[in-house]
Scaffold this motif. Structure first.
Motif, PDB file in Angstrom:
ATOM      1  N   LEU A 147       0.829  -1.205   0.000  1.00 30.43           N
ATOM      2  CA  LEU A 147       0.000   0.000   0.000  1.00 30.43           C
ATOM      3  C   LEU A 147       0.864   1.256   0.000  1.00 30.43           C
ATOM      4  CD1 LEU A 147      -2.778   1.294   0.121  1.00 30.43           C
ATOM      5  CD2 LEU A 147      -2.695   1.098   2.611  1.00 30.43           C
ATOM      6  N   ARG A 148       1.958   1.242   0.763  1.00 32.19           N
ATOM      7  CA  ARG A 148       2.841   2.410   0.811  1.00 32.19           C
ATOM      8  C   ARG A 148       3.485   2.657  -0.550  1.00 32.19           C
ATOM      9  NH1 ARG A 148       8.128   3.685   1.405  1.00 32.19           N
ATOM     10  NH2 ARG A 148       8.729   1.481   1.259  1.00 32.19           N
ATOM     11  N   LEU A 149       3.972   1.585  -1.157  1.00 30.55           N
ATOM     12  CA  LEU A 149       4.608   1.733  -2.460  1.00 30.55           C
ATOM     13  C   LEU A 149       3.594   2.145  -3.532  1.00 30.55           C
ATOM     14  CD1 LEU A 149       6.999  -1.360  -2.388  1.00 30.55           C
ATOM     15  CD2 LEU A 149       7.638   1.042  -2.135  1.00 30.55           C
ATOM     16  N   ALA A 150       2.380   1.632  -3.425  1.00 34.81           N
ATOM     17  CA  ALA A 150       1.350   2.010  -4.395  1.00 34.81           C
ATOM     18  C   ALA A 150       1.028   3.499  -4.294  1.00 34.81           C
ATOM     19  CB  ALA A 150       0.090   1.169  -4.174  1.00 34.81           C
ATOM     20  N   ARG A 151       0.939   4.018  -3.052  1.00 33.86           N
ATOM     21  CA  ARG A 151       0.676   5.457  -2.893  1.00 33.86           C
ATOM     22  C   ARG A 151       1.805   6.286  -3.485  1.00 33.86           C
ATOM     23  NH1 ARG A 151      -0.895   4.257   2.662  1.00 33.86           N
ATOM     24  NH2 ARG A 151       1.092   5.141   3.303  1.00 33.86           N
ATOM     25  N   ARG A 152       3.017   5.870  -3.259  1.00 34.82           N
ATOM     26  CA  ARG A 152       4.148   6.631  -3.783  1.00 34.82           C
ATOM     27  C   ARG A 152       4.216   6.555  -5.314  1.00 34.82           C
ATOM     28  NH1 ARG A 152       9.539   6.380   0.008  1.00 34.82           N
ATOM     29  NH2 ARG A 152       8.634   7.435   1.819  1.00 34.82           N
ATOM     30  N   LEU A 153       3.990   5.348  -5.845  1.00 30.77           N
ATOM     31  CA  LEU A 153       4.080   5.201  -7.293  1.00 30.77           C
ATOM     32  C   LEU A 153       2.998   6.008  -8.001  1.00 30.77           C
ATOM     33  CD1 LEU A 153       5.300   3.938  -9.799  1.00 30.77           C
ATOM     34  CD2 LEU A 153       3.824   1.940  -9.445  1.00 30.77           C
ATOM     35  N   VAL A 154       1.767   6.001  -7.502  1.00 31.11           N
ATOM     36  CA  VAL A 154       0.713   6.740  -8.175  1.00 31.11           C
ATOM     37  C   VAL A 154       0.958   8.238  -8.084  1.00 31.11           C
ATOM     38  CG1 VAL A 154      -0.900   6.991  -6.220  1.00 31.11           C
ATOM     39  CG2 VAL A 154      -1.788   6.781  -8.552  1.00 31.11           C
ATOM     40  N   PHE A 155       1.568   8.681  -6.984  1.00 33.57           N
ATOM     41  CA  PHE A 155       1.871  10.106  -6.874  1.00 33.57           C
ATOM     42  C   PHE A 155       2.921  10.514  -7.904  1.00 33.57           C
ATOM     43  CE2 PHE A 155       4.069  13.795  -5.247  1.00 33.57           C
ATOM     44  CZ  PHE A 155       3.021  14.616  -4.874  1.00 33.57           C
TER      45      PHE A 155
END
Length: 549
Positions: free
Chosen positions: A74-82
């Motif tokens: 979830l953390r990596l997904a938030r960073r990648l989408v940003f």
């Protein structure tokens, strides 16, 4: 060769140790990873929604311990989408919609590259085999580079904001970016007002030291237009800190550039207006030459409109050239410039000739603002001069709008071309026995006493200009400072002379007749009557007529 070997190995060895994201469990039923298109769209939707159940399943997390895959995913997904929202705007038409992906590379499908200070990171989707079939996820090398990308294009402060501010973007901006943009607009408005106030105060003190008035007009023209470029600069700079996506940042930059262009055009038009007024007032104060003042007013009025039209045209062109659609239209028009130029030239021939006539009139100045003219049989004053027409204020307060070309193609009367001084006449018919020197003296008296404020003291003459068989005509010639006073003076002289002639014994014309008495002959009774004779006595002679009994 290596990619083919890796694909073959995944197909032949579907062991538990090689299971995709074993720590996440089975994905929800709404997770669609069958094609690269479905994976890209599904990931963006789940990551924007901060959906912890769906977002990690779109990433290849098998290199992480199973117990960390859910939280780290979830953390990596938030960073990648940003980072993708900020630096990689996807073109879905270039993403494969087939389960097998790109036939040239059946294992990977690239979404694009994100630059870094040293090289670039390729954002790729990778095809992975599962018992239920092949799926597409973000590749392991892409997932490993997420933290590096976020360190460059993100900020750790963002992860400390409440999760509510990251729930589903409105348009392409998340809630925290909308709030930041609102705060930034208020700060930009305050900064613009503050910078403008300080700059105008400093400028006013600086101009107070100099004797020239041009710098005063420059400072005065900056009141209003100065605040907007400052606000635009603050907004354009501050949005970089908000890490807006490319479409939003492009729109903000477009609005900021447009505001700067419009403010600059506004400043130039205000400065031209104030400078023209200052120059006109200065020349009117220092010079007593009315003709020069009127000529300057005319030149300033026409040239001001020419400059304003030029500024608006250039500013409008710069604004339109910012839009891609307009640039494409411009390229298409240039391809047919010969025909288009010919058509536009023929269509605008009248308009262009009128515009050139306005410029020619401002240079040659056959008529100026304030001149007294007679146009189309109407007497009035030139009230306004534009690039296409002239407004004449008629004496009864009507406005006569005359095309500019009329003053260059047709004759007209200009009573104040050289100076506003003018002479007027008042004609009266009097008797042959009228005392002309007495009338001449009365005219002088009228001008010196009753004509105070109307007569300029230059000309007050009386002449016998014509005579008939019954009367003589006197013409009183008087002068006045301008045409309006000349009209009033002529009316007053005519009225006063008539009143003076009424009091004279032989002032007004008289109708004369000649009478004679004939002798009584043959005892016939004699009466007097008027009969026409052709003798030297005249046409109307009173003679004796015999009465026939």
């Amino acid at each position: 060769m290596r990619r083919s070997f890796a694909l073959l190995l995944m197909l032949l060895l579907p062991l538990p140790g090689f299971a995709l994201n074993g720590g996440l469990g089975e994905p929800p039923v709404d997770v669609d990873r069958r094609t690269p298109m479905a994976t890209a769209a599904g990931f963006l939707d789940a990551a924007h929604a901060r959906d912890a159940a769906r977002a990690p399943h779109y990433l290849s997390l098998s290199h992480l311990p199973p117990e960390q895959q859910a939280e780290e995913g979830l953390r990596l997904a938030r960073r990648l989408v940003f980072v993708m929202d900020r630096m990689l705007w996807l073109d879905y038409s270039n993403i494969s919609q087939k389960p097998e992906g790109d036939p040239a590379d059946p294992v990977y499908d690239s979404l694009g590259q994100i630059p870094l200070p040293r090289g670039a990171v390729d954002i790729r989707l990778q095809r992975m085999e599962r018992p239920e079939g092949a799926v597409w996820v973000f590749s392991e090398d892409t997932v490993r580079a997420i933290d590096t990308l976020f360190a460059v294009y993100g900020s750790p402060v963002l992860e400390k904001l409440p999760p509510l501010l990251f729930v589903r973007p409105v348009w392409v901006l998340e809630l925290w970016q909308w709030l930041g943009l609102g705060v930034l607009l208020v700060a930009a408005w305050l900064a613009g007002r503050l910078v403008e106030a300080v700059a105008l105060r400093v400028g006013s003190r600086a101009t107070g030291i100099t004797q020239s008035g041009w710098d005063d007009q420059l400072v005065a023209a900056g009141k209003g237009p100065l605040r907007h470029p400052v606000a635009a600069l603050v907004v354009a700079s501050g949005t970089r800190m908000l890490l807006l996506p490319p479409p939003a940042q492009h729109l903000v930059d477009l609005v900021a550039r447009s505001l700067v262009i419009a403010s600059l055009a506004w400043f130039l038009m205000r400065f031209v207006k104030l400078a023209a007024g200052f120059l006109e007032h200065r020349v009117g104060t220092e010079s007593q030459d009315v003709a020069r003042v009127r000529g300057l007013r005319t030149q300033l009025a026409v040239m001001r409109r020419v400059i304003e039209c030029t500024v608006v045209l250039v500013a409008g062109s710069l604004l339109l050239l910012q839009f891609e659609a307009v640039r494409n239209v411009g390229v298409s028009l240039l391809a047919s410039a010969g025909i288009a130029g010919l058509v536009l030239g023929l269509a605008a021939q009248k308009s262009i000739s009128t515009l050139l006539a306005g410029i020619q009139l401002s240079i040659t100045q056959p008529v100026r603002i304030g001149d007294t003219v007679i146009v189309e049989g109407e007497w009035g004053w030139v009230e306004e001069i534009t690039l296409t027409y002239i407004v004449v204020k008629v004496w009864d307060l009507r406005r006569l709008v005359v095309p500019m070309s009329h003053f260059l193609d047709k004759p007209f009367q200009n009573w104040s071309k050289v100076s506003p001084d003018i002479m007027g006449t008042a004609e009266v018919f009097v008797d042959f026995r009228t005392d002309v020197p007495a009338v001449r003296a009365e005219l002088r008296r009228i001008c010196e006493t009753d004509g105070v404020g109307l007569w300029d003291g230059k000309v007050a003459g009386l002449q016998v200009t014509e005579c008939t068989e019954r009367t003589i005509k006197l013409r009183a010639l008087v002068s006045a400072p301008d045409s309006g006073k000349a009209w009033d003076l002529r009316c007053m002289v005519r009225e006063k002379l008539i009143a003076f002639l009424q009091k004279q014994p032989h002032g007004l014309p008289m109708l004369r007749a000649e009478a004679t008495h004939a002798n009584v002959q043959d005892g016939a009774a004699v009466t007097l009557g008027v009969v026409p004779l052709s003798g030297p006595a005249g046409a109307n002679v009173v003679v004796a007529a015999k009465r026939q009994d």
